[in-house]
Design a protein around this motif. Sequence first.
Motif, PDB file in Angstrom:
ATOM      1  N   LEU A  57      21.204  11.256  25.766  1.00 49.29           N
ATOM      2  CA  LEU A  57      19.879  10.685  25.560  1.00 49.29           C
ATOM      3  C   LEU A  57      18.936  11.230  26.625  1.00 49.29           C
ATOM      4  CD1 LEU A  57      17.859   8.533  24.387  1.00 49.29           C
ATOM      5  CD2 LEU A  57      18.815   6.950  26.081  1.00 49.29           C
ATOM      6  N   TRP A  58      17.743  11.658  26.194  1.00 52.03           N
ATOM      7  CA  TRP A  58      16.752  12.174  27.130  1.00 52.03           C
ATOM      8  C   TRP A  58      15.876  11.038  27.662  1.00 52.03           C
ATOM      9  CZ3 TRP A  58      16.611  16.973  29.112  1.00 52.03           C
ATOM     10  CH2 TRP A  58      17.381  17.953  28.472  1.00 52.03           C
ATOM     11  N   LEU A  59      15.711  11.000  28.969  1.00 50.63           N
ATOM     12  CA  LEU A  59      14.883   9.988  29.618  1.00 50.63           C
ATOM     13  C   LEU A  59      13.982  10.658  30.662  1.00 50.63           C
ATOM     14  CD1 LEU A  59      17.550   7.171  30.211  1.00 50.63           C
ATOM     15  CD2 LEU A  59      15.706   7.151  28.514  1.00 50.63           C
ATOM     16  N   THR A  60      13.049   9.896  31.189  1.00 47.81           N
ATOM     17  CA  THR A  60      12.153  10.413  32.222  1.00 47.81           C
ATOM     18  C   THR A  60      12.178   9.519  33.456  1.00 47.81           C
ATOM     19  OG1 THR A  60      10.147   9.153  31.643  1.00 47.81           O
ATOM     20  CG2 THR A  60      10.589  11.153  30.372  1.00 47.81           C
ATOM     21  N   LYS A  61      11.833  10.124  34.577  1.00 43.65           N
ATOM     22  CA  LYS A  61      11.534   9.357  35.782  1.00 43.65           C
ATOM     23  C   LYS A  61      10.035   9.460  35.990  1.00 43.65           C
ATOM     24  CE  LYS A  61      12.632   8.688  40.643  1.00 43.65           C
ATOM     25  NZ  LYS A  61      13.427   9.136  41.803  1.00 43.65           N
ATOM     26  N   ARG A  62       9.363   8.320  35.973  1.00 43.36           N
ATOM     27  CA  ARG A  62       7.910   8.302  36.076  1.00 43.36           C
ATOM     28  C   ARG A  62       7.449   8.700  37.478  1.00 43.36           C
ATOM     29  NH1 ARG A  62       4.999   5.452  32.371  1.00 43.36           N
ATOM     30  NH2 ARG A  62       3.659   4.487  33.944  1.00 43.36           N
ATOM     31  N   SER A  63       6.277   9.294  37.551  1.00 46.92           N
ATOM     32  CA  SER A  63       5.721   9.708  38.829  1.00 46.92           C
ATOM     33  C   SER A  63       5.527   8.500  39.748  1.00 46.92           C
ATOM     34  CB  SER A  63       4.378  10.400  38.608  1.00 46.92           C
ATOM     35  OG  SER A  63       3.685  10.552  39.832  1.00 46.92           O
ATOM     36  N   SER A  64       5.774   8.702  41.028  1.00 51.45           N
ATOM     37  CA  SER A  64       5.583   7.620  42.007  1.00 51.45           C
ATOM     38  C   SER A  64       4.105   7.344  42.264  1.00 51.45           C
ATOM     39  CB  SER A  64       6.272   7.978  43.324  1.00 51.45           C
ATOM     40  OG  SER A  64       5.748   9.196  43.835  1.00 51.45           O
ATOM     41  N   ALA A  65       3.230   8.214  41.735  1.00 51.68           N
ATOM     42  CA  ALA A  65       1.791   8.043  41.936  1.00 51.68           C
ATOM     43  C   ALA A  65       1.128   7.194  40.850  1.00 51.68           C
ATOM     44  CB  ALA A  65       1.110   9.412  41.984  1.00 51.68           C
ATOM     45  N   LEU A  66       1.893   6.818  39.818  1.00 47.97           N
ATOM     46  CA  LEU A  66       1.315   6.049  38.708  1.00 47.97           C
ATOM     47  C   LEU A  66       1.019   4.614  39.130  1.00 47.97           C
ATOM     48  CD1 LEU A  66       3.489   7.278  35.714  1.00 47.97           C
ATOM     49  CD2 LEU A  66       1.110   7.858  36.180  1.00 47.97           C
ATOM     50  N   LYS A  67      -0.003   4.044  38.504  1.00 51.83           N
ATOM     51  CA  LYS A  67      -0.385   2.660  38.796  1.00 51.83           C
ATOM     52  C   LYS A  67       0.635   1.676  38.241  1.00 51.83           C
ATOM     53  CE  LYS A  67      -4.121  -0.703  38.015  1.00 51.83           C
ATOM     54  NZ  LYS A  67      -5.449  -0.924  37.396  1.00 51.83           N
ATOM     55  N   HIS A  68       1.111   1.937  37.017  1.00 49.16           N
ATOM     56  CA  HIS A  68       2.069   1.035  36.365  1.00 49.16           C
ATOM     57  C   HIS A  68       3.470   1.652  36.378  1.00 49.16           C
ATOM     58  CE1 HIS A  68      -1.123  -1.611  35.106  1.00 49.16           C
ATOM     59  NE2 HIS A  68      -1.761  -0.608  34.523  1.00 49.16           N
ATOM     60  N   HIS A  69       4.447   0.873  36.804  1.00 47.39           N
ATOM     61  CA  HIS A  69       5.861   1.263  36.793  1.00 47.39           C
ATOM     62  C   HIS A  69       6.126   2.593  37.506  1.00 47.39           C
ATOM     63  CE1 HIS A  69       6.125  -2.000  33.918  1.00 47.39           C
ATOM     64  NE2 HIS A  69       5.325  -1.359  33.088  1.00 47.39           N
TER      65      HIS A  69
END
Length: 200
Positions: A57-69
């Motif tokens: 399964l393909w997943l992502t790690k969200r940027s640490s600079a994002l406002k949400h999550h």
Amino acid sequence: MSSKADLKNTLMAALAKPAAPSSDFDLNPDVALPEGRKLRPAAVLLAFEPTVDGGRLWLTKRSSALKHHPGQIAAPGGKKDDTDADLVATALREAREEIGLPSDHLEILGALPPHETVTGFAMTPIVGLLHQGFTPRPEAGEVAEVFHVPFAHVTDPALFMIQGRRWRGSYRKYFAVPYGPYYIWGATARVLRGLAERMG
């Protein structure tokens, strides 16, 4: 499981089983949710790819600079735009934008029940099966990393655990299914737990 047909049949059988909607509040029944609340529609893509050892399964790690999550693990997805024909279109568009997955590289098999998030979305997981590989291209500024997790890891209920942390002044419990350096928890883990419950 060693072929695309096996993986497709396994997923289709799971999708055919009855299931109820889920929520970030499932493990926290003491949280009082406002009556008549209006949730915004959103969708994520659970893109499974056949492999010789059973699929992934393909997943992502969200940027640490994002406002949400910031920094959280998620499936590619987001809120439904007015220009999206439906939630499948939303999931496919977001996957193109976030990880560079061409829409014609996969077959849509169905959807899991919607999941209510703490941020006020009704998030529908769309299940797709890749019929050819692709080279991930993380969206700059939004996606820090694109990675994959073995199918067997996210579809075994025994690997999911209940953990907790303080959130907005109270102790909140949630599902987690860590994999190596990736801490998969919250809405993503709850949705995958729902899929795992329908296996076998």
